[in-house]
Design an enzyme around this catalytic site. Sequence first.
Site, PDB file in Angstrom:
ATOM      1  N   LYS A 134       0.842  -1.209   0.000  1.00 57.48           N
ATOM      2  CA  LYS A 134       0.000   0.000   0.000  1.00 57.48           C
ATOM      3  C   LYS A 134       0.872   1.253   0.000  1.00 57.48           C
ATOM      4  O   LYS A 134       0.633   2.192  -0.741  1.00 57.48           O
ATOM      5  CB  LYS A 134      -0.947  -0.019   1.212  1.00 57.48           C
ATOM      6  CG  LYS A 134      -2.081  -1.025   1.051  1.00 57.48           C
ATOM      7  CD  LYS A 134      -2.916  -1.217   2.311  1.00 57.48           C
ATOM      8  CE  LYS A 134      -3.965  -2.330   2.076  1.00 57.48           C
ATOM      9  NZ  LYS A 134      -4.769  -2.644   3.241  1.00 57.48           N
ATOM     10  N   GLN A 161      -4.416  -1.382   9.433  1.00 58.09           N
ATOM     11  CA  GLN A 161      -4.507  -2.724   8.853  1.00 58.09           C
ATOM     12  C   GLN A 161      -5.146  -3.708   9.837  1.00 58.09           C
ATOM     13  O   GLN A 161      -4.797  -3.729  11.024  1.00 58.09           O
ATOM     14  CB  GLN A 161      -3.095  -3.208   8.449  1.00 58.09           C
ATOM     15  CG  GLN A 161      -3.085  -4.511   7.675  1.00 58.09           C
ATOM     16  CD  GLN A 161      -3.704  -4.409   6.287  1.00 58.09           C
ATOM     17  OE1 GLN A 161      -3.768  -3.337   5.690  1.00 58.09           O
ATOM     18  NE2 GLN A 161      -4.174  -5.524   5.776  1.00 58.09           N
ATOM     19  N   ASP A 212     -10.646   3.455   4.130  1.00 53.77           N
ATOM     20  CA  ASP A 212     -11.135   2.070   4.068  1.00 53.77           C
ATOM     21  C   ASP A 212     -12.659   2.036   3.974  1.00 53.77           C
ATOM     22  O   ASP A 212     -13.240   1.014   3.598  1.00 53.77           O
ATOM     23  CB  ASP A 212     -10.732   1.325   5.355  1.00 53.77           C
ATOM     24  CG  ASP A 212      -9.558   0.380   5.150  1.00 53.77           C
ATOM     25  OD1 ASP A 212      -9.384  -0.112   4.030  1.00 53.77           O
ATOM     26  OD2 ASP A 212      -8.838   0.136   6.128  1.00 53.77           O
TER      27      ASP A 212
HETATM   28  N1  GUN Z   1      -7.162  -6.554   6.109  1.00 52.86           N
HETATM   29  C1  GUN Z   1      -7.582  -7.277   5.055  1.00 52.86           C
HETATM   30  N2  GUN Z   1      -8.165  -6.470   4.138  1.00 52.86           N
HETATM   31  C2  GUN Z   1      -8.119  -5.223   4.644  1.00 52.86           C
HETATM   32  C3  GUN Z   1      -8.560  -3.962   4.154  1.00 52.86           C
HETATM   33  O1  GUN Z   1      -9.125  -3.817   3.070  1.00 52.86           O
HETATM   34  N3  GUN Z   1      -8.316  -2.908   4.971  1.00 52.86           N
HETATM   35  C4  GUN Z   1      -7.686  -3.028   6.164  1.00 52.86           C
HETATM   36  N4  GUN Z   1      -7.519  -1.924   6.892  1.00 52.86           N
HETATM   37  N5  GUN Z   1      -7.277  -4.194   6.645  1.00 52.86           N
HETATM   38  C5  GUN Z   1      -7.482  -5.278   5.877  1.00 52.86           C
END
Ligand code: GUN
Length: 297
Positions: free
Chosen positions: A54, A98, A121
């Site tokens: 990311k 995350q 998100d």
């Molecule tokens: N863990 C797995 N997928 C995601 C996501 O799309 N966002 C976040 N913050 N954590 C994740």
Amino acid sequence: MSALILDGKKLAETVRAEVRDNALAFTKKYGRPPGLEVILVGEDPASQIYTRNKEKAAKEVGIRGKLHVLPSETSEQVLLAEIDRLNADESVDGILVQLPLPKQIREQRVLDAIRPDKDVDGFHPVNAGRLASGRPALVPCTPRGAMKLIALANAKLEGARAVIVGRSNIVGKPMAQLLLAAHATVTMTHSRTRNLDEICRQADVLVVAIGRAELVRGDWVKPGAIVIDVGMNRVSFGATAPGETARTKLVGDVAFDEAKERAAAITPVPGGVGPMTIACLLENTLIAAEARLTEHS
Ligand code: GUN
């Protein structure tokens, strides 16, 4: 007849190129790039890869991406203080924590603490509520990406029967809202649904996000359907001799080779929905940045 393969890798490139242009224009206009802060708590290997990707993807499109790694024993209080700091920092447009988080930290508390206008998100209840009531919202990245892949298949969603397998807050529920907003007739299903195969067989659009390797078989797919596979499961394959390490591969929640013989269009795993998620995160960061700065100017 074999299905059209919906190439998420290629579509994600197109989305990233658009974000790159818009990030450049943003930087010229406001004298600073859009800023995305990613917080990782602990050492989960998959999360380490996702968060590094990311940060890297943000930098590649001219977004100031920063990854904060906190130790696995971090308290909820310390994490909330970090979020408060980023909430107050005017150069920060997007905050992502995350998931999953270590067990001493309450996930809901943390997600609720992120300012809704920086919630790239789309997991904050304000954004979920806005999406459900048809108002402008930051939309979770995976369903956003899935909708773009459905658009690639050129199907008319109005009046179509959409079936979603999986009811998570991250994918299933927001996906239902997006398909409803596109005037599809939406059925939500999950692990306790009876006669799941029969319901899937009625779907013009079938979105599967249940986390069970190849659960959906070819004969669950209506001929001519669009199949979006959100699953990502690592499975062992082939016989292994004693002492030999098992060979593994990634598969989706849909038995791809069977389903592609009946579907009109289908996403592969890997290379389908996966690459779209990060591309849509970058897009969300730009949307959040522009919305905040337009409001303030
Ligand atoms: N863990 C797995 N997928 C995601 C996501 O799309 N966002 C976040 N913050 N954590 C994740």
